[in-house]
Design an enzyme around this catalytic site. Structure first.
Site, mmCIF file in Angstrom:
data_model
loop_
_atom_site.group_PDB
_atom_site.id
_atom_site.type_symbol
_atom_site.label_atom_id
_atom_site.label_comp_id
_atom_site.label_asym_id
_atom_site.label_seq_id
_atom_site.Cartn_x
_atom_site.Cartn_y
_atom_site.Cartn_z
ATOM 1 N N ASP A 50 -37.448 -1.932 -36.283
ATOM 2 C CA ASP A 50 -38.716 -1.227 -37.138
ATOM 3 C C ASP A 50 -38.933 0.261 -37.649
ATOM 4 O O ASP A 50 -39.043 0.836 -37.032
ATOM 5 C CB ASP A 50 -40.053 -1.618 -36.307
ATOM 6 C CG ASP A 50 -41.440 -1.707 -37.383
ATOM 7 O OD1 ASP A 50 -41.220 -2.529 -37.821
ATOM 8 O OD2 ASP A 50 -41.882 -0.597 -37.359
ATOM 9 N N TYR A 55 -42.696 7.385 -41.853
ATOM 10 C CA TYR A 55 -42.458 7.891 -40.379
ATOM 11 C C TYR A 55 -40.946 8.775 -41.165
ATOM 12 O O TYR A 55 -40.733 9.874 -39.752
ATOM 13 C CB TYR A 55 -41.564 6.728 -39.884
ATOM 14 C CG TYR A 55 -42.011 5.184 -39.381
ATOM 15 C CD1 TYR A 55 -43.677 5.547 -39.667
ATOM 16 C CD2 TYR A 55 -41.575 3.694 -38.564
ATOM 17 C CE1 TYR A 55 -44.437 4.801 -39.086
ATOM 18 C CE2 TYR A 55 -42.659 3.368 -38.115
ATOM 19 C CZ TYR A 55 -43.687 3.143 -38.212
ATOM 20 O OH TYR A 55 -44.560 2.274 -37.957
ATOM 21 N N LYS A 80 -41.040 -0.510 -44.437
ATOM 22 C CA LYS A 80 -42.404 -0.533 -44.529
ATOM 23 C C LYS A 80 -42.642 0.219 -46.139
ATOM 24 O O LYS A 80 -42.172 1.928 -46.340
ATOM 25 C CB LYS A 80 -43.151 -0.221 -43.939
ATOM 26 C CG LYS A 80 -43.748 -0.923 -42.947
ATOM 27 C CD LYS A 80 -43.450 -0.739 -41.538
ATOM 28 C CE LYS A 80 -43.567 -1.384 -40.073
ATOM 29 N NZ LYS A 80 -43.105 -0.266 -39.417
ATOM 30 N N HIS A 111 -47.052 -1.407 -46.330
ATOM 31 C CA HIS A 111 -47.334 -1.216 -44.531
ATOM 32 C C HIS A 111 -49.576 -1.122 -44.313
ATOM 33 O O HIS A 111 -49.594 -1.355 -43.290
ATOM 34 C CB HIS A 111 -46.907 0.130 -44.872
ATOM 35 C CG HIS A 111 -46.937 1.376 -43.297
ATOM 36 N ND1 HIS A 111 -46.193 1.849 -43.107
ATOM 37 C CD2 HIS A 111 -48.154 0.959 -42.486
ATOM 38 C CE1 HIS A 111 -46.083 2.530 -41.947
ATOM 39 N NE2 HIS A 111 -47.125 2.173 -41.122
#
Ligand SMILES: NC(=O)c1ccc[n+]([C@@H]2O[C@H](COP(=O)([O-])OP(=O)(O)OC[C@H]3O[C@@H](n4cnc5c(N)ncnc54)[C@H](OP(=O)(O)O)[C@@H]3O)[C@@H](O)[C@H]2O)c1
Length: 296
Positions: A50, A55, A80, A111
């Site tokens: 994931d 990120y 996402k 997200h």
């Protein structure tokens, strides 16, 4: 009762299988941290990763996948769409795919139900998550770059509004939300189950500096079965039928987090009722009024 590496999978409403335990990668941002944890995970039995555009580690995640030696077809990859890209779903997806070095993702999620202007950073006044979902649906139908679409951080009220839109024809495959014994969200889970939307548990260990690792009930269950508190939490999450996404950049933890057991009813129930005894804790709320319409 003993621990074993879990290869359990669940079924999405698309018919695809999703491995019950996936590796989380939020805040795996130190140089090479995401690369190493993804590679270690895949080489030790994980088949589900994931990540997210925000990120900042999609390139490392992609390298970890490639260097693991595990065939792409055996791995379930989620990324996402970030808030500022809600009006350009296809552009954002292409950028994520290019960073990941992949032709497709298995699951692409909105997200947050929060759409912002990329230039001003302000909330849009002419656009919201329903519009975004319709764009996502278009890209999903028109290309084979996404195998399933879904949402994250959506309350029941927001999913109801989404599904009520006449142009929404694809039911989200998943809703990724915070779930652990101090935030079990039973009402949301029941609703998702009725709609055929899979619940994915994020921050299943209670995230950084988790109160769960110091929780008396969790610690005593871990001692009783001679396992790690994290394994108690991951086992409970799998047992209640949620996909669970523990994050670690520590190789030994990445490996041990995939080992689960079936908890006896008594301990399972203790964990399921933990928030009634010790209070509800939500660790992830960026302050966008995301949960204002949540009646739970
Ligand atoms: N959709 C969303 O909005 C959203 C929000 C939050 C999270 N997520 C996803 O869910 C994943 C998990 O959530 P999270 O990262 O917030 O937190 P988490 O997985 O609940 O907890 C991670 C923390 O627990 C530590 N840890 C991991 N395994 C451990 C073990 N066996 N024993 C002791 N400590 C352990 C990690 O440390 P080390 O890494 O140092 O080992 C880290 O500090 C994220 O990485 C992300 O993929 C999604």
């Amino acid at each position: 009762m003993s621990l074993s590496v879990t290869s359990k999978t669940f079924k999405l409403n698309t018919g695809a299988s999703i491995p019950a335990v996936g590796l989380g990668t939020w805040r795996a941002t130190e140089a090479d941290a995401a690369y190493k944890s993804v590679k270690t995970a895949l080489q030790n039995g994980y088949r589900h990763i994931d990540t997210a555009a925000i990120y900042g580690n999609e390139e490392e995640v992609g390298r970890g996948i490639k260097d693991s030696g595990v065939p792409r077809s055996e791995i379930f990859v989620t990324t996402k769409l970030w808030n500022k890209n809600h009006k350009d779903v296809e552009g954002a997806l292409n950028e994520s795919l290019s960073k990941l070095g992949l032709d497709y993702v298995d699951l692409y999620l909105i997200h947050w139900p929060h759409s912002t202007d990329p230039v001003t950073g302000k909330d849009y006044t002419d656009w919201d998550y329903v519009d975004t979902y319709k764009e996502l649906q278009k890209v999903y139908k028109a290309s084979n770059k996404i195998k399933a679409i879904g949402v994250s951080n959506f309350t029941i009220a927001k999913i109801e509004r989404l599904l009520a839109d006449k142009d929404v024809t694809v039911v989200p495959a998943a809703n990724q939300v915070e779930l652990h014994p101090l935030l079990p969200q039973d009402r949301l889970l029941k609703y998702l189950n009725e709609k055929g939307i899979y619940a994915e548990a994020y921050s299943p260990l209670g995230s950084n500096d988790s109160p769960l690792f110091k929780n008396g009930t969790v610690v005593s269950i871990a001692k009783k079965f001679d396992i790690e508190p994290a394994q108690v939490l991951i086992s409970w999450a799998v047992q209640r039928g949620t996909v669970v996404l523990p994050k670690s950049v520590t190789a030994s933890r990445v490996i041990s987090n995939l080992k689960t057991l079936v908890l006896p009813d008594e301990e399972f129930e203790q964990l399921s009722k933990l928030s009634e005894k010790d209070g509800v804790v939500r660790t992830c709320d960026p302050g966008w009024h995301t949960y204002d319409d949540d009646l739970a």
